[in-house]
Write a protein that holds these residues in place. Structure first.
Motif, mmCIF file in Angstrom:
data_model
loop_
_atom_site.group_PDB
_atom_site.id
_atom_site.type_symbol
_atom_site.label_atom_id
_atom_site.label_comp_id
_atom_site.label_asym_id
_atom_site.label_seq_id
_atom_site.Cartn_x
_atom_site.Cartn_y
_atom_site.Cartn_z
ATOM 1 N N SER A 122 -2.082 15.161 8.461
ATOM 2 C CA SER A 122 -2.227 13.724 8.508
ATOM 3 C C SER A 122 -1.716 13.097 7.214
ATOM 4 C CB SER A 122 -3.672 13.340 8.774
ATOM 5 O OG SER A 122 -4.517 14.361 8.359
ATOM 6 N N ALA A 123 -1.878 13.827 6.148
ATOM 7 C CA ALA A 123 -1.361 13.300 4.894
ATOM 8 C C ALA A 123 0.147 13.205 4.965
ATOM 9 C CB ALA A 123 -1.768 14.192 3.736
ATOM 10 N N ALA A 124 0.737 14.180 5.649
ATOM 11 C CA ALA A 124 2.182 14.158 5.763
ATOM 12 C C ALA A 124 2.630 12.963 6.584
ATOM 13 C CB ALA A 124 2.661 15.446 6.418
ATOM 14 N N VAL A 125 1.874 12.664 7.643
ATOM 15 C CA VAL A 125 2.224 11.525 8.483
ATOM 16 C C VAL A 125 2.131 10.242 7.678
ATOM 17 C CG1 VAL A 125 1.512 10.169 10.455
ATOM 18 C CG2 VAL A 125 1.531 12.656 10.589
ATOM 19 N N LEU A 126 1.044 10.129 6.953
ATOM 20 C CA LEU A 126 0.822 8.899 6.206
ATOM 21 C C LEU A 126 1.683 8.833 4.964
ATOM 22 C CD1 LEU A 126 -2.989 8.925 6.478
ATOM 23 C CD2 LEU A 126 -1.554 7.012 7.164
ATOM 24 N N GLY A 127 1.911 10.001 4.403
ATOM 25 C CA GLY A 127 2.476 10.023 3.067
ATOM 26 C C GLY A 127 3.969 9.841 3.030
ATOM 27 N N LYS A 128 4.520 9.231 4.095
ATOM 28 C CA LYS A 128 5.940 9.017 4.071
ATOM 29 C C LYS A 128 6.314 7.918 3.081
ATOM 30 C CE LYS A 128 6.163 9.193 8.392
ATOM 31 N NZ LYS A 128 6.336 8.186 9.343
ATOM 32 N N ALA A 129 5.312 7.286 2.551
ATOM 33 C CA ALA A 129 5.573 6.266 1.546
ATOM 34 C C ALA A 129 6.315 6.902 0.387
ATOM 35 C CB ALA A 129 4.261 5.694 1.041
ATOM 36 N N PRO A 130 7.335 6.214 -0.084
ATOM 37 C CA PRO A 130 8.080 6.793 -1.190
ATOM 38 C C PRO A 130 7.153 7.051 -2.373
ATOM 39 C CG PRO A 130 8.699 4.499 -0.770
ATOM 40 C CD PRO A 130 7.879 4.958 0.372
ATOM 41 N N GLY A 131 7.183 8.235 -2.838
ATOM 42 C CA GLY A 131 6.424 8.571 -4.036
ATOM 43 C C GLY A 131 4.925 8.550 -3.842
ATOM 44 N N ALA A 132 4.450 8.882 -2.657
ATOM 45 C CA ALA A 132 3.004 9.019 -2.499
ATOM 46 C C ALA A 132 2.565 10.227 -3.307
ATOM 47 C CB ALA A 132 2.650 9.202 -1.033
ATOM 48 N N LEU A 187 6.656 1.330 11.237
ATOM 49 C CA LEU A 187 7.841 1.565 10.434
ATOM 50 C C LEU A 187 7.556 1.184 8.989
ATOM 51 C CD1 LEU A 187 10.826 2.353 10.405
ATOM 52 C CD2 LEU A 187 11.395 -0.008 10.855
ATOM 53 N N ILE A 188 7.151 -0.048 8.785
ATOM 54 C CA ILE A 188 6.877 -0.484 7.415
ATOM 55 C C ILE A 188 5.384 -0.394 7.129
ATOM 56 C CG2 ILE A 188 6.963 -2.434 5.848
ATOM 57 C CD1 ILE A 188 9.542 -3.254 7.320
ATOM 58 N N THR A 189 4.582 -1.016 8.006
ATOM 59 C CA THR A 189 3.146 -0.847 7.916
ATOM 60 C C THR A 189 2.778 0.332 8.796
ATOM 61 O OG1 THR A 189 2.721 -3.165 7.543
ATOM 62 C CG2 THR A 189 0.929 -1.886 8.466
ATOM 63 N N THR A 190 2.218 1.376 8.203
ATOM 64 C CA THR A 190 1.839 2.516 9.046
ATOM 65 C C THR A 190 0.380 2.399 9.414
ATOM 66 O OG1 THR A 190 1.270 3.842 7.136
ATOM 67 C CG2 THR A 190 3.494 4.079 7.998
ATOM 68 N N HIS A 211 0.841 -1.191 0.000
ATOM 69 C CA HIS A 211 0.000 0.000 0.000
ATOM 70 C C HIS A 211 0.879 1.245 0.000
ATOM 71 C CE1 HIS A 211 -3.045 -2.861 1.356
ATOM 72 N NE2 HIS A 211 -3.954 -1.984 0.975
ATOM 73 N N ARG A 212 1.913 1.196 0.826
ATOM 74 C CA ARG A 212 2.765 2.380 0.949
ATOM 75 C C ARG A 212 3.556 2.627 -0.320
ATOM 76 N NH1 ARG A 212 5.975 2.980 6.336
ATOM 77 N NH2 ARG A 212 6.487 4.902 5.254
ATOM 78 N N LEU A 213 4.038 1.541 -0.925
ATOM 79 C CA LEU A 213 4.786 1.707 -2.164
ATOM 80 C C LEU A 213 3.928 2.378 -3.221
ATOM 81 C CD1 LEU A 213 6.792 -1.621 -2.461
ATOM 82 C CD2 LEU A 213 7.686 0.689 -2.136
ATOM 83 N N LEU A 214 2.641 2.043 -3.209
ATOM 84 C CA LEU A 214 1.746 2.586 -4.234
ATOM 85 C C LEU A 214 0.976 3.811 -3.736
ATOM 86 C CD1 LEU A 214 0.429 -0.815 -5.565
ATOM 87 C CD2 LEU A 214 1.978 0.750 -6.725
ATOM 88 N N GLY A 215 1.279 4.246 -2.519
ATOM 89 C CA GLY A 215 0.604 5.436 -2.006
ATOM 90 C C GLY A 215 -0.853 5.200 -1.672
ATOM 91 N N LEU A 216 -1.137 4.053 -1.086
ATOM 92 C CA LEU A 216 -2.530 3.725 -0.756
ATOM 93 C C LEU A 216 -2.702 3.571 0.754
ATOM 94 C CD1 LEU A 216 -3.263 1.019 -3.435
ATOM 95 C CD2 LEU A 216 -3.888 3.418 -3.497
#
Lengths: 181, 636
Positions: free
Chosen positions: B236-246, B372-375, B164-169
């Protein structure tokens, strides 16, 4: 404040424990007397199944007849004791009461329980009649609140009383407003 | 109008009588409602009728189009299925072409089918957010419409796994108060893109609390807390959006009324400190990891027909191990297991609680972000918070650690997908956990006071920190009333009785059935340990009624201290077994819609129990009390 006053009287009475103390009084209404027969019948059915199983075993397994008969006798004695003691005991314990603001039940026999819930927090009132209960003209009423831990159950009511109880509680609950959580 | 608007939905709502009654009697009680739809196709009017009958949606619902989940899920679904089938696939590779068993073909086919079904899920699931409801339509053969009125939304849980994080979901779970019924009330959107998810969360919760908590615009910020100004959605988007390339998708969907609060700001209540990682080894979460790895290895070996004994290092290790004497072997195993579990637990702690933050939003919510990996980001409405639980598992207690769990309506402890959603603080130093708990309860109390007294100005409330006006201590730290000596005796009879019985049975089996003698010796040797546990269980017992909170503490292996708001107590159960009657004790249960649904005060004297109940729910018990000479009149 009235509440604090009550609390004080309670703690006063705690000090003189054993002589005079505050307790819950039993709820006002007993369940129907027919309930004794209903409980007896229900328990008897369970015992009959056990006895039938033992008889089948006795017939199928011809040896050791004395052991089988002894087993049967023990079962029959236990059943007799249970059937004479339990329903009477239960009848003495099971009671219920409603006020415009609260529901109060007392149930159990070996392990007893008292439950109190305010009418304002009632969520559902269900009345149910199982096949055996129908035979004896009985019904039970279950009052649920928003808590999964606190349904109040009155079993062994006669049908008219159960009906009246449901109507009364429903009317009272509707009269009080608010989120019941 | 999206093509889904005329999806088949049956007009007849088979809401069971129970639910109907529920809704009738208490307008607030019927939480979401699932409208089962048969295969028979209906028109759009059918949909509307169904929804209207079920939950009373207004006509605006017709205007809002149905939306699909993120199309990127088309990538995730197959991948997830493949990962789930990984052991079988690895086995397949390991076996190579030496054994061309048909079984592998079958497992491959099964994987293909599940992948296809997973992909179909995206096509069959749609959702929409109307001004009054959140609706999800799903199912392939059995179409279902889940409707949750928006003012029933109590928690929102946003989770992003690795993919999910890799794909910004992010996956969004909406919790309602249907804690007393199974399923149905929970609504899951897997997945939206992170920006959407964050906006949805802010919107869903803060709209409801805006109406309730009126104008709690300026919540008092204590001097030691940092106030973070933030446009809530952006933060909150900033917190969540740490996924690379969100990616921030241009042209975001507009949820009706989704304007982020202009005055939205967060107050930080707690933040993970690196020092807390030392509690990692004591959480024992690594035990699960050991189990998972063992299961994985066994599956790989069985699917791939691998004989572990043929692998060199394993073989030599085993040979060395079998050469050891028995005590040494046991010591080795215990040591290895302890080290392994300790390391795995610490890793688990870091993974789960990395970057943990607990914040309070002025909109009236508590917000937990971690991982860390799963937010994971959990939002709890503060007005649903009924109390707090300080939980100390034995090992954690030994190193003076504790964790916090929320007691909130709609958040049932340990329930399926909601698991972990009620956590407010990971294992942390006990003093710190208590300080955070005090702060949480204090702010909740202040808010409740503010909404109950809208005429009092907010800054006036702030200047009067002691809104309860009695100057007492916080329920989190208040001293507790110990239970009587009878309760102590009962702890010992119960613990030792069970242990002695076990020893006696084992002894009898040893005498007559050739059971090895070490069994009953062990059982006897455990008696002192049992006695210690019993003593500790008694020491844990305690209760109090402090500033509008019922406090109860119990347990030894996991000691829990719960502070439950008296307003959140629904009713009282008093329970007495035959043996308790002889000891003149009862068990008092305060029933509630929050957390564990009922909180027990174990083995308390009857008059003390009644005092607690009378003080906790003023007036409720009064008509049922009497002054008797003897508590045994209770059964007369």
């Amino acid at each position: 404040m009235g509440i604090q006053h009550t609390a004080e009287t309670l703690s006063e009475s705690c000090k003189v424990r054993g002589v005079e103390t505050t307790t819950l009084r039993p709820p006002r209404h007993r369940v129907s007397r027919t309930a004794i027969w209903y409980w007896t019948a229900r328990a008897a059915l369970g015992w009959l199944i056990l006895i039938a199983a033992q008889v089948v075993w006795l017939v199928a397994d011809g040896d050791q007849v004395t052991a089988h008969v002894a087993g049967l006798a023990v079962t029959a004695a236990a059943a007799l004791a249970h059937l004479t003691v339990m329903p009477q005991w239960r009848y003495r314990v099971h009671r219920w009461e409603t006020t415009p603001s609260a529901v109060y039940t007392q149930s159990g026999w070996f392990k007893q329980e008292w439950r109190i819930a305010p009418v304002s927090r009632i969520q559902t009132v269900d009345s149910e009649r199982g096949p055996l209960e129908q035979l004896f003209g009985l019904a039970n009423v279950t009052v649920t609140t928003a808590s999964a831990a606190g349904p109040l159950r009155v079993s062994g009511l006669d049908r008219d009383t159960a009906q009246r109880l449901v109507e009364e509680l429903t009317a009272n609950a509707q009269a009080t407003a608010g989120d019941a959580t | 109008m999206s093509p889904d608007t005329n999806a088949e939905t049956n007009a007849d709502v088979n809401a069971d009588m129970n639910a109907d009654m529920n809704a009738d009697m208490n307008p607030a009680a019927g939480m979401g409602m699932a409208t089962d739809a048969g295969a028979g196709a209906n028109t759009e009017a059918g949909t509307r009728t169904g929804v209207n009958a079920g939950a009373g949606a207004d006509t605006d619902a017709l205007v809002t189009p149905w939306r699909r989940l993120s199309p990127r899920m088309l990538v995730i679904h197959p991948f997830q299925e493949v990962v789930r089938a990984a052991p079988a696939l690895i086995g397949l590779v390991a076996a190579g072409s030496s054994k061309g068993g048909g079984g592998h073909l079958w497992s491959l086919a099964a994987v293909a089918v599940t992948v296809a079904l997973g992909t179909l899920r995206w096509f069959t699931t749609t959702y929409r957010i109307t001004p009054d409801h959140v609706q999800v339509k799903k199912g392939l053969l059995r179409r279902k419409v889940l409707t949750v009125p928006r003012d029933r939304v109590r928690t929102v849980d946003v989770t992003s796994h690795v993919l999910h994080r890799l794909l910004g979901l992010a996956r969004v779970e909406v919790g309602t108060g249907r804690s007393d019924r199974k399923g149905g009330g929970e609504l899951k959107l897997d997945a939206l893109n992170t920006a959407d998810a964050a906006r949805l969360r802010v919107e869903l919760l803060h709209r409801a609390s805006r109406t309730a908590a009126a104008s709690a615009a300026s919540t008092p910020a204590q001097a030691h807390l940092s106030t973070l100004p933030a446009g809530s959605a952006a933060a909150s988007a900033a917190v969540l959006g740490k996924a690379p390339g969100a990616p921030s998708t241009p042209g975001l969907p507009v949820f009706p009324g989704a304007a982020p609060e202009p005055d939205g700001s967060e107050t930080e209540l707690a933040r993970l400190r690196p020092g807390w990682f030392r509690f990692g080894p004591f959480t024992l979460s690594g035990l699960i990891t050991v189990g998972v790895i063992a299961g994985f290895v066994s599956r790989v070996t069985s699917e791939g027909n691998v004989d572990l004994g043929e692998i060199g290092p394993v073989r030599s290790g085993w040979d060395w191990f079998s050469a050891l004497s028995l005590p040494l072997a046991i010591a080795t195993v215990v040591l290895l297991l302890a080290v392994f579990v300790g390391v795995a637990s610490t890793i688990g702690y870091v993974l789960a609680f990395w970057d943990f933050r607990l914040t309070r939003h002025t909109g009236g919510t508590l917000h937990v972000t971690r991982g860390l990996i799963t937010t994971r980001a959990t939002t709890i409405e503060e007005r649903r918070l009924r109390g707090i639980e300080v939980s100390e598992p034995l090992l954690l207690r030994a190193v003076r650690g504790a964790r916090l769990i929320a007691v909130a309506t709609g958040l049932r402890v340990g329930q399926g997908a909601q698991r972990g959603g009620s956590m407010l603080l990971p294992p942390a130093p006990r003093a710190e956990a208590e300080a955070v708990a005090v702060r949480i309860l204090d702010s909740a109390h202040r808010r409740a006071y503010a909404s109950a007294h809208p005429d009092v100005r907010q800054d006036a409330v702030r200047e009067t920190p002691d809104v309860r006006g009695t100057g007492e201590v916080s329920p989190v730290t208040a001293p507790l009333i110990a239970h009587s000596a009878a309760a102590l005796r009962r702890r010992f009879t119960r613990a030792l009785g069970v242990n002695a019985l076990l020893a006696a049975v084992l002894l009898a089996l040893w005498a007559w059935a050739d059971l090895p003698s070490w069994t009953w010796v062990t059982a006897l040797a455990l008696l002192p340990v049992t006695a210690m546990v019993a003593a500790d269980r008694y020491r844990s017992l305690g209760h109090a009624l402090v500033s509008g909170y019922l406090v109860t503490r119990w347990g030894s292996l996991v000691r829990r201290r719960v502070a439950l708001e008296c307003d959140g107590i629904i009713g009282w159960n008093v329970e007495r077994s035959f043996f308790q009657r002889r000891a003149r004790l009862v068990t008092l249960t305060a029933t509630t819609a929050a957390g564990r649904q009922g909180y027990r005060v174990q083995d308390i004297e009857l008059d003390q129990a009644l005092k607690l109940a009378v003080d906790g729910s003023p007036g409720l018990l009064d008509p049922f009390l009497s002054t008797g000479r003897d508590p045994d009149l209770l059964t007369a």
